[in-house]
Write an enzyme that holds these catalytic residues in place. Sequence first.
Site, PDB file in Angstrom:
ATOM      1  CB  SER A   1      10.685  -0.046  -0.565  1.00  0.00           C
ATOM      2  OG  SER A   1      10.688  -0.300  -1.927  1.00  0.00           O
TER       3      SER A   1
ATOM      4  CG  ASP B   1       3.118  -0.517  -2.554  1.00  0.00           C
ATOM      5  OD1 ASP B   1       3.410  -0.027  -3.661  1.00  0.00           O
ATOM      6  OD2 ASP B   1       3.948  -1.081  -1.815  1.00  0.00           O
TER       7      ASP B   1
ATOM      8  CG  HIS C   1       6.114   1.810  -1.844  1.00  0.00           C
ATOM      9  ND1 HIS C   1       6.142   0.440  -1.907  1.00  0.00           N
ATOM     10  CD2 HIS C   1       7.419   2.211  -1.829  1.00  0.00           C
ATOM     11  CE1 HIS C   1       7.411   0.025  -1.932  1.00  0.00           C
ATOM     12  NE2 HIS C   1       8.199   1.085  -1.882  1.00  0.00           N
TER      13      HIS C   1
END
Length: 488
Positions: A167, A379, A439
């Site tokens: 991320s 995600d 994610h």
Amino acid sequence: MELAPRSCPVPRWLLLFPLLLGLSVGAVINLPAEEAKEVWGYVTVRKDAHMFWWLYYTTNSYKNFLELPLIMWLQGGPGGSGTGFGNFEEIGPLNSDLKPRRTTWLQAASLLFVDNPVGTGFSYVNTSDAYAKDLAVVASDMMVFLKTFFDSHSEFQTVPFYIFSESYGGKMAAGISLELYKAVKQGTIKCNFSGVALGDSWISPVDSVLSWGPYLYSMSLLDDVGLAEVSAIAEKVLAAVNSGHYKEATELWSEAESIVEKNADNVNFYNILTKSTPNLAMESSLEFMPIHMPIHMPTHLRRLSQRHVRRLHQGTLSQLMNGPIRKKLQIIPQDVSWGGQSSYVFTNMEEDFMKPVIIFVDALLEAGINVTVYNGQLDLVVDTMGQEAWLRKLKWPGLSQFSQQRWKALYSDPKSSETSAFVKSYKNLCFFWILGAGHMVPSDRGDMALKMMKLVTQQEGLGKQAEPWRQTQERATDAGAVGNVAHP
Ligand SMILES: *[C@@H]1O[C@H](CO)[C@@H](O)[C@H](O)[C@H]1NC(C)=O
Ligand SMILES: *[C@@H]1O[C@H](CO)[C@@H](O)[C@H](O)[C@H]1NC(C)=O
Ligand SMILES: *[C@@H]1O[C@H](CO)[C@@H](O)[C@H](O)[C@H]1NC(C)=O
């Protein structure tokens, strides 16, 4: 689980020597799983800015830590804690119930978790102006940390060093890798920097938001009305980014998330097959916000921080880190709580949040550094379509060759025909499409994440690229294949 700090003056592999000499290999395999040797500490990276780190030596039974890579893991947010979330929820030796994790990366690497930027996790600042406000400060803080680390752990200077990230951690990893590359070249930091892996990374936030509509629409999570609304707000985000109004872009991004939630019945941004539970929102507002959120924080920052930072500090993990773990570590200052400053970390980066760093990835590729991009299929916040969109914007001369490669299916279980991922690579760029993961790839697909790490760190090879119609036959021999990621 034993929680007292533990030091092991003799490397574990030496202890195994008599066994290896005197007993069959089978006897070694049957030894109880060894506990990891761990060390941790603080490095003051700037005045009033203190970075917490936690190193685990590999637990591999056959190779010592000098023969396996060292991996630094960078969490997202900004404000998410690697020593907490990455360690206990993703790749560390124990899960948050302190039970051994079967798919821990420690079996094939040593792991270095660093709570960055300062203020994250157990890291802390003494004054509110000591928070990092942009990537340049994040990277220069990290250079101070890495120099201190490799100077004081010189045994790791020759060990292949990789940065893996998730991320916002990926955005930081891109900037940090570039600075590290320069520092190694100049001789100021002595380490064997071998590559960077960007997982579900914030490289070009606007490319993510522009693809939300089409992605959700194709997954039956938007109708025509919803698609039009999501696309309209995405265009506004684009306009703000293009005109350099990054704070406004951050605010519009938050609005875009609300529009998605409204239209897609609170779909979970981190895995579209699940839903954001109302519990989470309540927990946030009751327990976290009044204590840790700045009083005058604008609503959109509150919301963003809640969605992207608070998420990584849920009740049980917070209790673990602020309870038994802090007790074990012994060095955490009395008035520092794990996650206590994380919202401030996030809001201080407000202006940096929407800035793209595609040019950093280009610079890394140009410098010949091995760059891996990996992304979870489910995600939303950093969806795969968005990743492919910024990849197409690279100026790297190898891009067209890369794109023309045929991808290869991967199976995390050699005995199963279930496809776990696709991979494509050319020269020093490699891309993994991780199926079934959201994610947080290692949380969702631990086996595949471990396999990917071994491929990236050259501990496994992809073998010969099978012709598509021959893949079924060749799959059986995949496990023993040799080769590498670059030349499938
Ligand atoms: C900085 O903060 C830590 C933790 O709150 C505290 O223990 C330390 O005394 C502070 N240092 C200074 C110089 O104020
Ligand atoms: C870096 O690691 C590789 C792989 O182990 C090794 O061949 C090489 O000699 C190392 N380089 C340095 C400068 O230590
Ligand atoms: C970098 O990638 C190339 C191509 O996959 C590979 O041959 C090489 O061993 C990698 N180097 C490191 C240090 O991982």
